[in-house]
Design an enzyme around this catalytic site. Structure first.
Site, PDB file in Angstrom:
ATOM      1  N   CYS A  84       0.810  -1.227   0.000  1.00 10.98           N
ATOM      2  CA  CYS A  84       0.000   0.000   0.000  1.00 10.98           C
ATOM      3  C   CYS A  84       0.842   1.274   0.000  1.00 10.98           C
ATOM      4  CB  CYS A  84      -0.942  -0.010   1.194  1.00 10.98           C
ATOM      5  SG  CYS A  84      -2.030  -1.461   1.197  1.00 10.98           S
ATOM      6  N   HIS A  95      -2.314   7.408   7.059  1.00 11.48           N
ATOM      7  CA  HIS A  95      -2.511   6.172   6.301  1.00 11.48           C
ATOM      8  C   HIS A  95      -3.708   5.385   6.827  1.00 11.48           C
ATOM      9  CE1 HIS A  95      -1.830   2.418   4.207  1.00 11.48           C
ATOM     10  NE2 HIS A  95      -1.918   1.792   5.368  1.00 11.48           N
ATOM     11  N   HIS A 111      -9.928   2.145   0.543  1.00 13.15           N
ATOM     12  CA  HIS A 111      -8.475   1.945   0.462  1.00 13.15           C
ATOM     13  C   HIS A 111      -8.119   1.318  -0.877  1.00 13.15           C
ATOM     14  CE1 HIS A 111      -4.419   1.237   1.338  1.00 13.15           C
ATOM     15  NE2 HIS A 111      -4.505   0.244   2.212  1.00 13.15           N
TER      16      HIS A 111
END
Length: 407
Positions: free
Chosen positions: A164, A299, A335
């Site tokens: 990610c 995040h 996400h």
């Protein structure tokens, strides 16, 4: 060291397919999360996602290259077209120019293409039944391979794949190459497909939200006490990253200067972050920053453990000063894995340009361990100068990027 600026952007995301649509969604805190029939039919526990809604996406793509492209490559192609137009680049400025490159990645390549290939073999019992384009479609470097060909790029051409943190690493690496004088301009970012074939692996490990299938827009709830996992999303984002004098020489509009880039490894656990790596990462990014950070786009993804570990790291980093205003745009967008770093940088650039901060939505009961962390829960209008964006990934990989308004 040369100075590095951002002069153009393009985006395909769950909250819009260009910067105007995305800006509108951010200002309205309009969620991009919806019910997924595909995930339900596959037997997954999670039935929500940040879907990508596109029409006529094959238009104007060279068929010879299109057959090699997976969804992430298509999203990235559309984003790169937008970024080129936004930066007012002519084809002569970037085509066949060894000083112009691409660094665009994906965290997963295309599980859909891989599974389709295997399914065909199992069904036909013949290896030759597999499409010859499957290899390119499945590679994690598929995006850079296809886009460098379509746009006639002759400078650097590769992908970084780091879960990610992928597209954030791509931006940081682009910054470093330009600082060192190896390139004048780099198209940097990433893309990710959205499919049950990709989502099922996260579902099987219990990482996805399942409690709010009947109320999708409530499912991504970063820092809320009742959060139960992240909402998977997809799309792409591309930035035009340039050397400052090169940008000024062509009278380019400058969104911001990249003034900080930190990267680190936890060296601790494959899926559980240590927090120490995030602390080092943020400190490295801020090592040459004198001014305070106005806003930090975290995040945090809406997981029980990860959200609090990042908050603790932020508290430690800013313990001698004041914690910046914090929020997670993932509460609105979901996400998008490898594309999240660049998409969140684009959200941050728009906030910096238009002087507002998007809140974390769906916080109905703040986690008690998240109190006194300066988490924003309502839209704020504020003059902004410096923004940090964090991107962390499985394997303990960490990136912090800092942008500053160019005056």
């Amino acid at each position: 060291m040369k100075r590095v600026v951002i002069t153009g952007l393009g985006i395909i995301s769950s909250i819009g397919n260009n910067k105007i649509e995305v800006l509108t969604s951010l200002l309205e805190t309009k969620s991009g999360i919806s019910f997924s029939k595909e995930m339900e039919r596959s037997g997954m526990r999670s039935h929500v996602w940040g879907n990508i809604k596109l029409d006529n996406y094959q238009e104007n793509i060279d068929r010879k290259i299109f057959r090699f492209m997976n969804d992430a490559s298509i999203y990235s192609y559309l984003s790169m077209k937008q970024a080129i137009e936004d930066a007012k680049l002519t084809s002569k400025m970037y085509q066949n120019n060894p000083r112009v490159g691409v660094i665009i990645g994906s965290s997963s390549g295309s599980p859909r293409c891989q599974i389709n290939g295997v399914s065909i073999i199992k069904k036909t019992k013949r290896l030759k039944s597999v499409s010859p384009y499957t290899v390119i479609k499945s590679m994690t470097s598929s995006i850079s391979a296809c886009l460098s060909t379509l746009f006639k790029i002759q400078g650097v051409n590769y992908s970084i794949s780091s879960a990610c943190a992928t597209s954030a690493h791509c931006i940081g690496n682009a910054m470093e190459l330009i600082q060192l004088g190896k390139q004048d301009l780099i198209f940097a970012g990433g893309g990710e497909e959205l499919s049950w074939e990709l989502a099922c692996a996260f579902d099987s490990m219990g990482a996805l939200s399942t409690m709010y299938n009947s109320q999708p827009i409530l499912s991504s709830r970063v820092f809320d006490y009742y959060r139960d996992g992240f909402v998977i999303s997809g799309g792409a984002g591309i930035l035009v990253v340039e050397e400052l004098n090169y940008a000024l020489s062509r009278s380019a509009h400058i969104y911001a200067e990249i003034v900080g880039y930190g990267t680190s490894s936890d060296g601790y656990n494959v899926v559980v972050p240590s927090g120490n790596g995030a602390m080092r990462c943020m400190n490295i990014a801020m090592s040459n920053i004198q001014e305070p950070i106005d806003y930090l786009n975290v995040h945090s993804t809406s997981t029980k453990i990860g959200d609090l570990i990042e908050l603790n790291a932020i508290q430690q980093v800013f313990r001698k000063t004041s914690i910046p205003i914090l929020s997670s745009t993932k509460s609105i967008t979901g996400h998008s894995l490898g594309a999240s770093g660049v998409q969140e940088m684009i959200y941050s650039l728009l906030m910096l340009k238009y002087n507002f901060i998007v809140p974390s939505i769906n916080i109905f009961k703040l986690d008690p361990k998240a109190k006194n962390c300066n988490i924003l829960t309502t839209m704020m209008r504020k003059e902004l100068s410096i923004i940090m964006s964090n991107s962390f990934g499985f394997g303990g990989t960490n990136v912090s990027l800092i942008i500053k308004k160019f005056v």
